[in-house]
Design an enzyme around this catalytic site. Structure first.
Site, mmCIF file in Angstrom:
data_model
loop_
_atom_site.group_PDB
_atom_site.id
_atom_site.type_symbol
_atom_site.label_atom_id
_atom_site.label_comp_id
_atom_site.label_asym_id
_atom_site.label_seq_id
_atom_site.Cartn_x
_atom_site.Cartn_y
_atom_site.Cartn_z
ATOM 1 N N THR A 1 0.813 -1.222 0.000
ATOM 2 C CA THR A 1 0.000 0.000 0.000
ATOM 3 C C THR A 1 0.842 1.266 0.000
ATOM 4 O O THR A 1 0.484 2.277 -0.612
ATOM 5 C CB THR A 1 -0.914 0.016 1.252
ATOM 6 O OG1 THR A 1 -1.800 -1.086 1.158
ATOM 7 C CG2 THR A 1 -1.721 1.292 1.366
ATOM 8 N N ASP B 1 1.754 -6.693 -4.625
ATOM 9 C CA ASP B 1 0.914 -6.673 -3.433
ATOM 10 C C ASP B 1 1.382 -7.877 -2.621
ATOM 11 O O ASP B 1 1.575 -8.969 -3.174
ATOM 12 C CB ASP B 1 -0.552 -6.838 -3.849
ATOM 13 C CG ASP B 1 -1.509 -6.742 -2.676
ATOM 14 O OD1 ASP B 1 -2.406 -5.891 -2.733
ATOM 15 O OD2 ASP B 1 -1.384 -7.540 -1.717
ATOM 16 N N SER B 2 1.585 -7.718 -1.307
ATOM 17 C CA SER B 2 2.218 -8.801 -0.549
ATOM 18 C C SER B 2 1.356 -10.049 -0.447
ATOM 19 O O SER B 2 1.834 -11.096 -0.013
ATOM 20 C CB SER B 2 2.649 -8.320 0.830
ATOM 21 O OG SER B 2 1.556 -8.237 1.702
ATOM 22 N N SER B 3 0.099 -9.977 -0.866
ATOM 23 C CA SER B 3 -0.711 -11.195 -0.912
ATOM 24 C C SER B 3 -0.194 -12.133 -1.995
ATOM 25 O O SER B 3 -0.532 -13.316 -2.013
ATOM 26 C CB SER B 3 -2.181 -10.862 -1.164
ATOM 27 O OG SER B 3 -2.636 -10.061 -0.098
ATOM 28 N N ASP C 1 0.015 -7.106 4.465
ATOM 29 C CA ASP C 1 -0.746 -8.359 4.559
ATOM 30 C C ASP C 1 0.123 -9.552 4.961
ATOM 31 O O ASP C 1 -0.286 -10.370 5.784
ATOM 32 C CB ASP C 1 -1.452 -8.668 3.230
ATOM 33 C CG ASP C 1 -2.636 -7.734 2.992
ATOM 34 O OD1 ASP C 1 -3.025 -7.017 3.930
ATOM 35 O OD2 ASP C 1 -3.169 -7.728 1.860
ATOM 36 N N GLN D 1 -4.121 -21.376 19.280
ATOM 37 C CA GLN D 1 -4.970 -20.381 18.611
ATOM 38 C C GLN D 1 -5.018 -19.077 19.407
ATOM 39 O O GLN D 1 -5.474 -18.061 18.897
ATOM 40 C CB GLN D 1 -6.387 -20.937 18.437
ATOM 41 C CG GLN D 1 -6.443 -22.094 17.475
ATOM 42 C CD GLN D 1 -7.809 -22.751 17.377
ATOM 43 O OE1 GLN D 1 -8.824 -22.151 17.720
ATOM 44 N NE2 GLN D 1 -7.832 -23.977 16.912
HETATM 45 N N1 ASP Z 1 -2.614 -5.535 0.196
HETATM 46 C C1 ASP Z 1 -1.525 -4.713 0.674
HETATM 47 C C2 ASP Z 1 -0.271 -5.560 0.706
HETATM 48 O O1 ASP Z 1 -0.076 -6.301 1.621
HETATM 49 C C3 ASP Z 1 -1.854 -4.180 2.013
HETATM 50 C C4 ASP Z 1 -0.809 -3.261 2.610
HETATM 51 O O2 ASP Z 1 0.236 -3.015 2.104
HETATM 52 O O3 ASP Z 1 -1.088 -2.726 3.679
HETATM 53 O O4 ASP Z 1 0.526 -5.492 -0.203
#
Ligand code: ASP
Length: 343
Positions: free
Chosen positions: A12, A56-58, A89, A274
């Site tokens: 982000t 995007d880190s996802s 993320d 958990q």
């Molecule tokens: N979707 C973004 C990522 O992890 C979220 C972030 O950077 O806060 O790349």
């Protein structure tokens, strides 16, 4: 002059609104520097390199952890510290993985990012970036102040492998429930030296083999035999089992038999809780005694992120069975605490 390398991976912090889709997408890093003119006023030399493509880190993957670790290793002697700009993320996963892969690290590797893009008026990116740079360059008696993999976010510096993403809404995106902050930023930057792991006389070795073939079994009341059996049957050598409370699980015959069969087949089962706060204590309750007896490994107070990354790292080193369990139960990068009552 102190030299810092910024590696921009995406996230982000460097995103803008896509006018066609309306969603946030990564943009070129040169625009980030334009948005933080303060960088030019810092009295150390900053070099910026950018992933290509930025992500995007996802979309992060263990193969990219290896790429990042190698990049740090290749430039290790040229810089005093490293700042990794990363999406929030999966930042805790990458920081955990690098804390294991960068064996013998004795320079700062500070991860940061932001909840709002750097171009937005209310952004948290500027403060996160500038303070992360201050931390990466901080020295005491000529030595790095925080020679470990850390995450700086919202005025707190945490050990990377102790964090998890706590909020997608608050500026406080990360928490480290089982380990106190390494530093806090207020009017002064206050380092908690007693919480920082020194690594004197260490020399870096980058572990570049990672084996991501693990599975996850999360327990819940009502979990069915076929679900447990299916997870344990997956063709992987190790499973993270997320249990209740201090490492407890059902005592049903079918459940214990399924676990024992998997262990007899040579699988490693790593027990983490958990609960975000507290530790696995195998044998404390009847409901964990059988797990201990059959050879389930204790993850103590590790986060899920650290547990998953440590398994991939250990298996990447070719460890299996008892040798893998010994590594898992050992504190190798400050990721777990064995003593009771430390929280
Ligand atoms: N979707 C973004 C990522 O992890 C979220 C972030 O950077 O806060 O790349």
């Amino acid at each position: 002059m102190t030299k810092i390398l910024i590696i921009y991976t995406g996230g982000t912090i460097g995103m803008m609104n896509d006018t066609t889709t309306g969603g946030l997408r990564p943009f070129n890093f040169s625009q980030i520097v334009e948005n933080v003119p303060e960088l030019k006023r810092l009295d150390y030399e900053i070099t910026v390199v950018s992933f290509d493509p930025i992500i995007d880190s996802s979309n992060m993957e263990p193969a990219i952890w290896v790429q990042l670790a190698k990049q740090i290793g290749d430039h290790y002697n040229e810089y005093d510290g490293f700042v990794i700009l990363h999406g929030t993320d999966t930042m805790a996963y990458t920081a955990s993985a690098l804390s294991f892969m960068l064996e013998g690290l004795n320079k700062p590797v500070v991860f940061t990012g932001s909840q709002l893009p750097i171009g937005e008026i209310r952004t948290d990116a500027r403060e996160n970036l500038i303070t992360a740079l201050e931390i990466a360059s901080a020295k005491k008696d000529g030595k790095a102040r925080v020679p470990e993999v850390s995450i700086y976010f919202d005025f707190q510096l945490f050990r990377g492998n102790r964090t998890f993403k706590y909020s997608s809404y608050k500026f406080e995106a990360f928490r480290s429930p089982n380990y106190p902050p390494l530093a806090e930023a207020g009017v002064h930057l206050r380092f908690n030296d007693n919480n920082i792991r020194p690594c004197p006389n260490c020399s870096l070795h980058v572990q570049t083999e990672i084996n991501p073939s693990i599975a996850v079994l999360k327990l819940y009341p009502g979990i069915q035999p076929r679900t447990v059996e299916a997870m344990l049957d997956v063709d992987v050598a190790a499973i993270v089992m997320e249990t209740f409370g201090s490492g407890n699980a059902p005592t049903n015959g079918w459940f214990l038999r399924a676990l024992r069969r998997a262990i007899d087949d040579g699988k490693t089962i790593l027990n983490i809780s958990q609960c975000p706060v507290g530790s696995v204590e195998l044998g404390r309750y009847d409901t964990s005694r059988a797990l201990k007896e059959m050879g389930v490994a204790s993850g103590y107070d590790m986060t899920f992120e650290a547990a998953a990354a440590k398994l991939m790292y250990g298996m990447g080193k070719g460890l299996r069975g008892r040798r893998l369990e010994l590594l898992l139960e050992d504190d190798i990068a400050g990721e777990l605490t064995k003593e009771k009552g430390t929280r």
